[in-house]
Motif scaffolding. Structure first.
Motif, PDB file in Angstrom:
ATOM      1  N   GLY A  25      37.064  16.269  48.016  1.00 42.53           N
ATOM      2  CA  GLY A  25      35.662  16.186  48.170  1.00 42.53           C
ATOM      3  C   GLY A  25      34.844  16.026  46.885  1.00 42.53           C
ATOM      4  N   TYR A  35      38.829  14.947  52.898  1.00 44.36           N
ATOM      5  CA  TYR A  35      37.843  13.777  53.140  1.00 44.36           C
ATOM      6  C   TYR A  35      38.693  12.370  53.299  1.00 44.36           C
ATOM      7  CZ  TYR A  35      34.175  17.029  51.546  1.00 44.36           C
ATOM      8  OH  TYR A  35      33.126  17.822  51.414  1.00 44.36           O
ATOM      9  N   ARG A  70      30.002  14.535  44.406  1.00 44.79           N
ATOM     10  CA  ARG A  70      30.937  14.819  45.848  1.00 44.79           C
ATOM     11  C   ARG A  70      30.543  13.648  46.507  1.00 44.79           C
ATOM     12  NH1 ARG A  70      32.908  19.374  46.369  1.00 44.79           N
ATOM     13  NH2 ARG A  70      33.146  18.638  48.588  1.00 44.79           N
ATOM     14  N   LYS A  73      29.070  14.094  52.931  1.00 48.74           N
ATOM     15  CA  LYS A  73      29.295  15.093  53.857  1.00 48.74           C
ATOM     16  C   LYS A  73      30.152  14.505  54.914  1.00 48.74           C
ATOM     17  CE  LYS A  73      25.850  18.222  52.561  1.00 48.74           C
ATOM     18  NZ  LYS A  73      24.675  19.030  53.195  1.00 48.74           N
ATOM     19  N   ALA A  76      34.004  14.069  55.334  1.00 51.66           N
ATOM     20  CA  ALA A  76      34.783  15.080  55.738  1.00 51.66           C
ATOM     21  C   ALA A  76      35.362  15.143  56.902  1.00 51.66           C
ATOM     22  CB  ALA A  76      34.088  16.444  55.301  1.00 51.66           C
TER      23      ALA A  76
END
Length: 291
Positions: A25, A35, A70, A73, A76
């Motif tokens: 990630g 991920y 990163r 989200k 993921a």
């Protein structure tokens, strides 16, 4: 194996079965390989609807954008936003009575031609207080479904109950006396977990209280049903989490708050048992990935 590791291993195995490459990630490709390289690879039918994309862009979680360090989200495997999208986005242009029935929020009923388009919304905000200085943020509810003149608000959990101890409730909520009209038992709980939480190790009771306060202000205590929808795990983590949910449910019930709870596994099995025909591809995806 703790709950977090159980979920991560299960999702990694799903990705391997699908031949999907896994990445770390942290950019560039560092950290545990949990991920995918795109959001579409993580979503049923490989797309966010225009409405869903808009909902998340207006939310506070920055779920769909990579940062400089990163990945987004929602890329993921264990994303707490991808899971509800995979389960609920499918129903945005369909009769939502089926998914509400699978969640045991309503009794099963025939097709309702009055279902509104885009009745399913994500990352919806319900303001708790007009005081923007002390309460600048509005809690985000993961899913909100409007149906038959009722509002069903859903707080969704995937790995969170098994990966971190929830925080307490800020003192500023306790000091607003008007918040607690008609909620004496939840007020007692708020006093116990404010400012420090020593009562709940898995369930984020403070977050649920804030959702109830926001929904109550905007809709009235009888104008909503709050559903806690979580991913269950084997072992001690799962047992402890369930006990805390039941404890919170009993407190909410004493204040006549319509609070319900059910696992994702139960919802998927209900969909498979009751609504499989006509929804085969969708239900097969959920079953293969999450059961």
């Amino acid at each position: 194996m703790n709950g977090l590791k159980y979920i991560q291993a299960k999702q990694q195995n799903w990705a391997k079965r699908k031949g999907l490459a896994l990445f770390g990630g942290t950019i560039p490709n560092e950290g545990e390989k949990n991920y995918l390289n795109s959001i579409t690879a993580n979503i049923f039918n490989e797309q966010l609807s225009e409405e869903t994309d808009k909902n998340f862009k207006e939310g506070d979680g920055n779920e769909t954008k990579d940062s400089t360090t990163r990945l987004a989200k929602m890329k993921a495997l264990h994303s707490s936003s991808a899971l509800p999208v995979n389960v609920f986005q499918y129903w945005q242009e369909k009769d939502v009575s089926s998914i509400l029935s699978a969640c045991r929020l309503i009794n099963r009923r025939p097709f309702n031609s009055d279902t509104l388009p885009n009745a399913v919304q994500f990352e919806q905000k319900f303001e708790i207080c007009d005081n923007k200085i002390d309460f600048p943020k509005k809690p985000n509810l993961d899913v909100v479904i409007e149906y038959d003149h009722n509002v069903y608000a859903i707080e969704s959990k995937f790995t969170e109950p098994y990966s971190k101890v929830p925080k307490g409730l800020s003192d500023k909520y306790r000091s607003e006396v008007s918040f607690w009209n008609g909620l004496p038992h939840l007020q007692d709980l708020a006093n116990k977990i404010s400012p420090d939480n020593n009562d709940f190790k898995n369930l984020d009771a403070a977050q649920l209280i804030k959702h109830i306060l926001g929904l109550k202000k905007q809709l009235g205590k009888s104008g909503f049903t709050l559903l806690y929808l979580w991913y269950d795990v084997i072992g001690n983590d799962g047992v402890a989490h369930r006990k805390e949910i039941e404890k919170f449910a009993e407190i909410a019930k004493k204040d006549n708050v319509k609070f319900r709870h059910i696992t994702y596994q139960e919802v998927i099995m209900n969909l498979s048992n009751e609504f499989y025909f006509g929804n085969e591809v969708y239900i097969n995806y959920l079953t293969d990935r999450y059961l």
